[in-house]
Design an enzyme around this catalytic site. Structure first.
Site, PDB file in Angstrom:
ATOM      1  N   THR B 139       0.827  -1.213   0.000  1.00  0.00           N
ATOM      2  CA  THR B 139       0.000   0.000   0.000  1.00  0.00           C
ATOM      3  C   THR B 139       0.862   1.265   0.000  1.00  0.00           C
ATOM      4  OG1 THR B 139      -1.706  -1.183   1.192  1.00  0.00           O
ATOM      5  CG2 THR B 139      -1.797   1.208   1.310  1.00  0.00           C
ATOM      6  N   GLY B 178       2.798  -3.007   8.531  1.00  0.00           N
ATOM      7  CA  GLY B 178       3.051  -3.267   9.942  1.00  0.00           C
ATOM      8  C   GLY B 178       4.511  -3.613  10.175  1.00  0.00           C
ATOM      9  N   GLU B 421      -7.179  -6.027   3.784  1.00  0.00           N
ATOM     10  CA  GLU B 421      -7.371  -7.274   3.019  1.00  0.00           C
ATOM     11  C   GLU B 421      -8.611  -7.209   2.132  1.00  0.00           C
ATOM     12  OE1 GLU B 421      -4.990  -9.268   2.980  1.00  0.00           O
ATOM     13  OE2 GLU B 421      -3.896  -8.664   4.778  1.00  0.00           O
TER      14      GLU B 421
END
Lengths: 661, 661
Positions: B139, B178, B421
């Protein structure tokens, strides 16, 4: 200025400034509001680090400093009118709550309403000057909604002419009062008054809790912060436990009830007037719902105009996400709802002031309806706003989860509104009680007036619920008046169903109270339908007051969207009462899609009209200039996790880990 | 043990242990799950201060330490089976996310799926031993859903046999991965591959981002934490900007596509298999929805059994709030939904494993339906759970707002599931695409199979949408099968309406893509109805597998409640298609109220059966022993705001303020 926003603003069908005047009530109101807001926006004393980057203790410190600065500036700028105080605070308190707030909003007003002249003389000046910082301690750990269940006791001792305050159980510990945890040195405590061996119910007492000078808890007092919460990080909501803690007899607020030196209890004349404060606060919260939903819509719609993603037509540039029908369907009904609630909020404010005038002249006749309406509308608007803010946040994709969007803070600071000042379900049931009373009144041949007057028109009260509301009606889905009529029929039908089900339960069970509980789901639905009708009605009536054609046109579309969306989401109610036909519902769904397209070019101007000044949003995504990405990067760089000391502790763990693997 | 809970448990109609076995799949599964959970519950290395009392930097430190401990213990206890890893982590990661998690969940799997044998040899061992800590950077700040829009480039330089990585714009900065902010020293970066002057689309590259030893960002790399979020406090979601950053040719993952040393591009054979990972994760998230909603119900229902408030019958003691019909109406449909989702989650897991077997044998025939189902059910269950958790929280009154309830953390850590997701609306539209294809297939004379086979039965495709679905049917509101049939008719009708509206738009506008956008609200509604049908169907089918009568009986009531509640809330859909009559809807509403009363005595046992061990709840309100108030007081006393240093800074502000007033 972001080019997309520039383009959107150029294409709008109306001048948002004119709509801002409608929302503020007049151009003069708009001017004065901005003048006050600018006092803060331009004042370096109100600048501080982004609260999102601070720990809770740091946030509390900033809040105390800002609270202090605010009190000082309001005096300096001579801001004393309640509406102006509100403007000042709203801007100042963006995503922020004030620890000394309850001194002004609860402690002082209660002293004024319930204290004798002598008591006011004793405490008022020092609390205005914040020598005394007071809070209001009512809720206990085990008791919120049910006031009579409060366990704290104040037992009068005529020997010493003192009250002995006790928290006899864990559940009786005072819990939640704002500013109690750290900030206050006094509290108005609600306790069961016991004198001459008899309990006389709840009364209010002024209780010193911390020592002047040292600010340490006084002997017999256990006081502290109740711990981290969902939002309200800056507020030191507190607990208070009292063990044989003595206060002088004069500390009981005695304007109404009294305890004489020998312990004789003197009853108050009437309790009806305490209604007033509750109604005021709940009416105010309707306006707060409108404001918070408007702000969330501002952020989500501006961001949706700036954000480009995916494709509608292959090969073309990525469209603004506001061009997706699903995005419009998420946001425009909420935008319409925000406008509806703005007008409901304005109506509640006007009505409160009008009825307050009557009350001061001894006319209490309209109070029951206002009380019922304030309760129901507080619940109705806050529930809708609560889910609406989250829908706005989730419509912003990933960035909605970042505090950069401002939306998480709006949500966590708004959501308590559903519970405080009357839990929403309890509120809906209060409204239902009024609706049932009105229904019974009509049934016994008397007419009712006000917002429930539609109950006068119920054709019969002797047929089956499902056959009710078969008034001949042809709903014109392009007429706000006709849609209001449809909502009226829905409300009448659901009130009647609830009333009949309540009667049936009474017949079967004999106890009115058990019957009430076993009908309460229907009762809540009746209240919701009533409130929904009120909102639709007020919106459609507002249209008649607008002179300017361009403004009237956009508001009319929003009013239609608000009304039709509610029908589509509750189609069962409108079909069941034969209020509308199946093919009409299909038309409603088609019309909603058309309205999305009609509103699309005006969407940005419609949120601009709410006139939230840049800084008030606390939001990168919702800024007036829409320069999202550069600002987001600058914001992120300031994250405390980007400070080097975290590197080192991380290193320590990493090395210990690697050595073990 | 709290007396109310004791009483509730004694009164249950069934043994919750037997229901736990149903949920786990077998008594043996239950035994082994508890064994693994106890490894953590009894291990002092996993004890730490309540995260709610820590700052974000402190929480990150605890998380790194726990992450490290977890990796170590899993090796020690030899926990390697994926399901067992899940049990271990679930308990360990309560209200908690792990910064090194992506190394195991994304970096290593991607290396295994897309790396050559040589590449795996080079990087696998060091990443398993956490010398390399990897994350997965896809992303970008300006690009999430639309992968083709990603802007990061990897340009091949044959001179040096290197790829030059660039983040050419602000919007191209990698955003959200993350563990990227602080923890990782490597990232798998998705970038547009450019070689020999041509762009070949997205490919994956292994990119070192921080220096071994010092952990400092490498030259050309700008990396950091993206700042505070709504939840996920412990996770260092990060940003990554690359400026002419060079990596060797061998760092492109080349199992499928390749770039030769001279820059020649070699195409991959097929891309279909990357489907698999997405389907796996989305299926897993359906189970996560079930788990989080079950946990929220556990807390809210136990608390509602312990909390006493107000009165139903005057003069009697305050009742448990679980005895109020409105409270039952808030919580029991959610409890029924939690059970429904448990079974949907189990079905998705089984189906995934079954179809995965087929895939490994080259049979891809069922993949499209599974892909569509996983997308839709991920959206359907996560949206419902999202609002359900908040409904549970608000059903706990004031204490629901405190972190002591555990509910705010469950919510903020769950809500991203609606967006990551695969954003939920996008997911619903993917399901809709499959539904439209299936509809067209039937229309062209071919039969469809699987969950959409009801489309084969559509009586006609040439009549008007509102007249569709007039199959003769008498719904028996006490039969789960008959209710499943009603949901099937609703789904069929809404699929047909969406298909017809899509066709109409195509006729009017000519472009298929524009038509799709202008029908997307209908398409989402069709997908929701399809998913709702699947959930009802799986629940009612599950009943047939239960032997034990007492368990079957309670599950049957929950299945009825789940099905009837959905009808009541969407009454318009069932009335419009003439699937049900007005009087049946009235009966449904009455039956729901009866079921609330029937389920009431089993409510606590039904949440006990979820078997969340005390400590895993992170919740005072939801503890198995229900000793709420004493524990709450102990918890609150530990609030960081109750430390004395805060006193002093407060004093400073207070004095400066008083001096000015």
């Amino acid at each position: 200025m972001n080019q997309d926003l520039q383009k959107e603003r150029a294409a709008a069908s109306f001048n948002p400034e004119l709509l801002t005047h409608v929302l503020d009530g007049s151009p003069e109101n708009t001017r004065r509001r901005r003048e006050i807001e600018n006092l803060i926006l331009k004042d370096p004393d109100f600048q501080h680090e982004d609260l999102n980057f601070l720990s809770r203790s740091q946030r509390y410190e900033v809040a105390v400093r800002k609270s202090a600065t605010m009190v000082e500036k309001m005096r300096k700028f001579n801001i004393a009118d309640p509406a102006e105080i509100m403007w000042f605070k709203k801007l100042h308190l963006v995503n922020f709550v004030e620890p000394v707030g309850l001194n002004y909003s609860m402690f002082i007003p209660t002293l004024l309403n319930q204290g004798t002249t002598a008591q006011q003389e004793k405490w008022l000046l020092s609390s205005k000057g914040l020598e005394i910082i007071g809070t209001y301690a009512q809720t206990e750990m085990g008791h919120g909604t049910h006031l009579r269940g409060l366990e704290t006791t104040a037992t009068y001792d005529p020997e010493t002419q003192e009250f002995i305050l006790n928290s006899p159980t864990v559940t009786s510990i005072k819990w939640w009062p704002g500013g109690l945890g750290k900030t206050s040195n006094h509290a108005i405590v609600l306790a069961q008054l016991i004198t001459q061996g008899k309990c006389y119910g709840l009364h209010a007492f002024i209780v010193p809790i911390r020592e002047f000078g040292t600010h340490k808890p006084l002997p017999g007092i256990t006081v502290g912060d109740i711990g981290p919460k969902f939002g309200y990080d800056e507020m030191d909501n507190g607990y208070l436990k009292m063990d044989n803690y003595r206060i002088p007899r004069e500390n009981m607020l005695m304007k109404h009830a009294q305890v004489k030196p020998d312990g004789t209890y003197v009853k108050p004349l009437s309790n009806k007037l305490t209604y007033g404060t509750m109604v005021f606060i709940r009416s105010f919260l309707v306006g707060e719902s409108a404001r918070c939903l408007s702000k969330a819509c501002t952020i989500a719609i501006r961001y949706s105009a700036v954000r480009h993603q995916s494709e509608i037509t292959p090969g073309e540039p990525e469209p603004q996400i506001l061009d997706y029908q699903t995005q419009q369907y998420k946001l425009f009904p909420l935008l319409a709802t925000a406008y509806a609630f703005q007008f409901v909020g304005a109506y509640m404010k006007e009505t409160y002031h009008r009825i307050n005038e009557d009350i001061s002249q001894g006319d209490l006749s309209e109070l029951p309806e206002l009380h019922a309406l304030a309760a129901g509308l507080k619940a109705f608007t806050s529930w809708t706003t609560n889910t609406g803010i989250e829908a706005c946040r989730m419509a912003c994709g990933g960035h909605g989860y970042s505090h950069c969007s401002g939306l998480p803070n709006i949500y966590v600071n708004f959501t308590p509104t559903c519970t405080f000042e009357g839990e929403n379900t309890v509120m809906m049931l209060q409204t239902a009680r009024f609706l049932m009373k009105s229904y019974d009144q009509v049934h016994s041949g008397k007419l009712v007036c006000g917002m429930v007057s539609y109950l006068n028109d119920l054709p019969s009260q002797h047929i089956q619920p499902q056959q009710v509301a078969v008034w001949p009606t042809v709903v014109d889905i392009n007429s706000p008046d006709s849609l209001t009529e449809a909502y009226k029929l829905r409300a009448a039908r659901l009130v009647e169903i609830a009333a009949k089900n309540l009667q049936t339960e009474v017949i079967h069970r004999k106890s009115k109270e058990v019957a009430w509980n076993l009908t309460s789901v229907d009762l809540v639905q009746a209240s919701e339908a009533h409130c929904h009708y009120v909102a639709v009605k007020l919106f459609s009536e507002k249209l008649l007051q607008i002179q300017e054609k361009s403004i009237q046109a956009v508001l009319r579309n929003l009013c239609l969207l608000y009304s039709l969306y509610g029908i589509s989401r509750n189609a069962g109610d409108f079909l069941q009462g034969s209020i509308m036909t199946e093919s009409q519902i299909t038309q409603v769904n088609e019309r909603i899609k058309e309205l999305l397209t009609v509103i699309r070019p005006d969407a940005v101007a419609l949120v601009d009209a709410f006139d939230f000044q840049d800084v008030t949003l606390g939001s990168v995504l919702g800024r007036y200039d829409g320069n999202v990405y550069e600002n987001l990067f600058e914001w992120a760089k300031k994250s405390p996790l980007n400070k080097t000391e975290v590197h080192e502790s991380y290193h320590k763990h990493l090395k210990s880990l690697q050595s073990k693997l």
